[in-house]
Design a protein around this motif. Structure first.
Motif, PDB file in Angstrom:
ATOM      1  N   ASP A   3       0.845  -1.190   0.000  1.00  0.00           N
ATOM      2  CA  ASP A   3       0.000   0.000   0.000  1.00  0.00           C
ATOM      3  C   ASP A   3       0.881   1.240   0.000  1.00  0.00           C
ATOM      4  OD1 ASP A   3      -1.855  -1.942   0.315  1.00  0.00           O
ATOM      5  OD2 ASP A   3      -3.107  -0.774   1.681  1.00  0.00           O
ATOM      6  N   ASN A  22     -10.171  -0.230  -5.229  1.00  0.00           N
ATOM      7  CA  ASN A  22      -8.901   0.322  -5.697  1.00  0.00           C
ATOM      8  C   ASN A  22      -9.136   1.003  -7.039  1.00  0.00           C
ATOM      9  OD1 ASN A  22      -8.663  -1.761  -7.803  1.00  0.00           O
ATOM     10  ND2 ASN A  22      -8.306  -3.128  -6.075  1.00  0.00           N
ATOM     11  N   ARG A 327      -0.889  -5.994  -4.383  1.00  0.00           N
ATOM     12  CA  ARG A 327      -1.186  -5.739  -2.969  1.00  0.00           C
ATOM     13  C   ARG A 327      -0.298  -6.577  -2.059  1.00  0.00           C
ATOM     14  NH1 ARG A 327      -5.047  -7.435   0.303  1.00  0.00           N
ATOM     15  NH2 ARG A 327      -6.409  -8.491  -1.157  1.00  0.00           N
TER      16      ARG A 327
END
Ligand code: NAP
Ligand code: SF4
Length: 678
Positions: A3, A22, A327
């Protein structure tokens, strides 16, 4: 951790009534799963992408009525019965925690059927059917069809719709004068010409309510001579925002534009600057698109303030876990889309089901699965080109032990030559992915090892996969041992010095590649956005209508090249449908002489002597410093016979199986499918 590395890409997007997790929008792409009743396959395909964490999926295009079909019996959504069939798709995506919008695509004059309709009766240069010009009430009927389609999408459980207003389809055709010559309320000045999209969005919003996503895909740079001015494009964007759209997505170029927009030779993120221009003009979220295939590119685009979301279609075909891997800090595990179009768009144009060159499971999720093997066995794979590597990875992934033998010092086979061609840099990503997977899956690679049948037999494998590839065909031309003569391997792999004037024998994929390599002398315009835009004549749409400059600026080619083939007809006829024209255009712009219908008579100090036609007329010397042989290839499969004779289960794949028209698509598909069933 990730992140922090991709803060913009992984940030949620609050749309007021709903939040996207997202900034990745899976762009609309026609795969063939939309046509006929393939809803279960479609559900599996999208569910896998939703599980991979994509923020918002957009389906391939569905016509709002028959006239809007892209081709006969293409996907359509206008009835309640049709809507009911989509339930399985929307619930599969929702079960995986995803969101999905349906794209409404009216083909207009790009339709491949005789019932095509358009603002005016003007045939497109890329379709054989002349459309019927709609009456005033006929246009009204199309607006109603769009609205009805959106209502059906809502009933089917979709989270929204994307109204396709770009790429030169129906809506786009109303916006520019070269396709809209109407004099009623749907034609005339720009306010009249943009009435259609604005009414469609306005009335769709009224019909579906406030809590439903409406994306409008807007052509931000038409790349056609009579395209919209930037002022017009901005006026449209503002009107679309006022009409109630939630998001505006970016469309780049009409399909008939003669500028490449998504091919692998287009620089990454080449058009994000166009969306950035629009950012200051509207307040709703903007999506940018085209040639974004890595998380780093996407992150940079968002960080630079070009857009609020990025659209990726093909990269999610290539790797459904693109976002998840980003991610989880596993970016080096992403199977990167190389923008080749070979298994996706080229299939669509050939009326075949789409898939993906680097991921043959794409669109085959219900049928091609790499399940764990009941019993782990030992396999040898000989040859580490795309066929051998793919087989090795699938075998190892399924729990088998794999020894991969490679005669060269590095894996990749012919991919190592492809990656040096200007505009084919993406092949580096493919090799990077292969190397990482080999490491992760524990494939034992034996480089610099020309393994013999005896050694293989001595190691008692449960099976041997022969993926030894190809060797150049001997064209048997008189004088071919002359020092002027080089093979494509000398040029691309061994970097032999090449003179100023060159004749290339053979105009297949490799002949074209060698021509581009020699023209640019190692320099790649794909790595320099400004140079690339100038070469294709693309300018700021505020400077010229449609963003097309009056002329193209191209540096002098490094060499004088003659590209020859024995057959008559178009050079590169077997190159991909969506990319062949680009290769031909580059060669033409660089003054490459393309000569066909020749006989190769002799090679000598002067160069190459050719004659023409069956009667071997007009013998002429082509005076050159070098002649490069690109005359195709023949299989190399010497191991097969002794192994089979010894009773070892032996499987021959890739070029070693059939060299003709071999490409990485067939090699990877064949290697993966074989390994899935062993
Ligand atoms: P290819 O596409 O089969 O082309 C071979 C060329 O050699 C043809 O132009 C053929 O034309 C000529 N030829 C055949 N036999 C000959 C002979 N005996 N003497 C002289 N010329 C002869 O093979 P390739 O160029 O080696 O490419 C291999 C594969 O890789 C192809 O499938 C290709 O599609 C793929 N590839 C694709 C790309 C791309 O899409 N850009 C790039 C590289 C490779 P004539 O018979 O008319 O002379
Ligand atoms: Fe990308 Fe090529 Fe796969 Fe299409 S076939 S998704 S362009 S890698």
């Amino acid at each position: 951790m990730s992140d922090a590395r991709y803060p913009h890409l992984l940030a949620p997007l609050d749309l007021g009534f709903t939040t996207l997790k997202n900034r990745v929008l899976m762009g609309s792409m026609h795969t063939g799963l939309e046509d006929g009743n393939k809803h279960d396959r479609l559900a599996a395909y999208f569910a896998e992408r939703a599980r991979g964490d994509v923020g918002l999926i957009v389906t391939g295009g569905y016509a709002p009525n028959r006239a809007g079909w892209v081709k006969p019996f293409a996907g359509k959504l206008s009835t309640r019965a049709e809507a009911a069939k989509h339930r399985v798709v929307t619930s599969a995506v929702h079960t995986e925690g995803g969101k999905i919008a349906l794209q409404i695509l009216h083909a207009g004059r790009y339709a491949y059927h005789p019932f095509a309709v358009a603002p005016s009766k003007i045939r497109s240069p890329i379709t054989p059917f002349t459309p019927r010009a709609l009456s005033t009430s006929g246009v009204e009927k199309q607006v109603r069809a769009f609205v009805r389609c959106a209502q059906r999408a809502r009933e089917a459980g979709y989270d929204g719709v994307e109204i396709m207003g770009s790429e030169g389809y129906f809506i786009n055709e109303f916006l520019v004068t070269h396709t809209n010559r109407r004099t009623d309320r749907w034609g005339g000045d720009f306010t009249q010409r943009m009435r259609l999209p604005v009414e469609i969005v306005e009335r769709t919003r009224q019909a579906v309510g406030d809590d439903f996503i409406i994306i409008y895909r807007l052509s931000m740079i038409d790349l056609i001579p009579d395209g919209n001015t930037w002022e017009e494009t901005v006026a449209l964007a503002r009107a679309i925002e006022s009409a109630g759209a939630t998001i505006i997505n970016t469309g780049i170029g009409w399909h008939e534009a003669r500028v490449p927009t998504i091919a692998t030779s287009v620089p990454r993120g080449a058009f994000a600057w166009v969306t950035k221009k629009m950012k200051q003009e509207v307040t709703i979220p903007l999506v940018t698109s085209n040639r974004i295939n890595l998380p780093s590119t996407a992150e940079q685009i968002l960080a630079d303030g070009c857009s609020d979301m990025v659209s990726m279609a093909r990269p999610l075909l290539a790797d459904p876990e693109f976002v998840l891997k980003t991610r989880e800090d596993r970016v080096d595990e992403i199977n990167v889309c190389i923008a080749c179009n070979q298994a996706c768009l080229d299939h669509t144009f050939a009326n075949k089901m789409s898939s993906c060159l680097v991921n043959p499971r794409a669109c085959h999720e219900t049928e091609l699965n790499y399940e764990k093997a009941g019993v782990s066995r030992r396999f040898a794979v000989v040859g580490s080109g795309p066929a051998g590597i793919s087989a090795s990875l699938v075998l190892a992934g399924r729990g088998h032990t794999v020894d991969l033998f490679e005669a060269a010092g590095e894996i990749g086979g012919q991919l190592n030559m492809a990656k040096v061609i200007p505009g084919k840099e993406e092949f580096h990503e493919m090799l990077g992915y292969f190397n990482r997977q080999i490491e992760l899956l524990g494939v034992h690679v034996h480089p610099n090892t020309s393994i013999t049948a005896e050694s293989l037999l001595a190691r008692s494998y449960d099976g041997v996969i022969v993926a030894t590839g190809v060797t150049p065909r001997d064209p048997k031309i008189e004088g071919q041992e002359h020092p002027k003569v080089l093979s494509y391997i000398d040029v691309l792999r061994n970097r032999a010095p090449v003179g100023q004037r060159v004749a290339i024998i053979g105009a297949g994929g490799i002949g074209f590649d060698v021509a581009e390599f020699l023209l640019h002398d190692g320099h790649s315009p794909t790595l320099d956005l400004d140079e690339w835009l100038a070469e294709w004549g693309v300018v700021d749409p505020a400077e010229a209508r449609g963003g097309l400059a009056a002329e193209r600026v191209r540096p002098e080619p490094a060499r004088e090249i003659t590209l020859l083939q024995r057959k008559a007809g178009k050079h590169g006829a077997n190159l991909g449908k969506t990319t062949g024209w680009i290769h031909r255009a580059v060669l033409k712009m660089n003054n490459v002489r393309m000569i066909g219908d020749v006989n190769y008579e002799r090679i000598g100090d002067e160069g190459l002597l050719v004659s023409y036609g069956d009667k071997r007329e007009n013998p002429t010397w082509i005076e050159v410093d070098n002649i490069v042989l690109c005359a195709g290839q023949v299989p190399l499969c010497e191991l097969q016979e002794p192994l089979e004779a010894a009773g070892v289960p032996t499987y021959v794949i890739g070029g070693a199986d059939v060299a003709a028209e071999l490409d990485a698509k067939r090699a990877i598909d064949q290697g993966s499918r074989l390994a899935a069933r062993l």
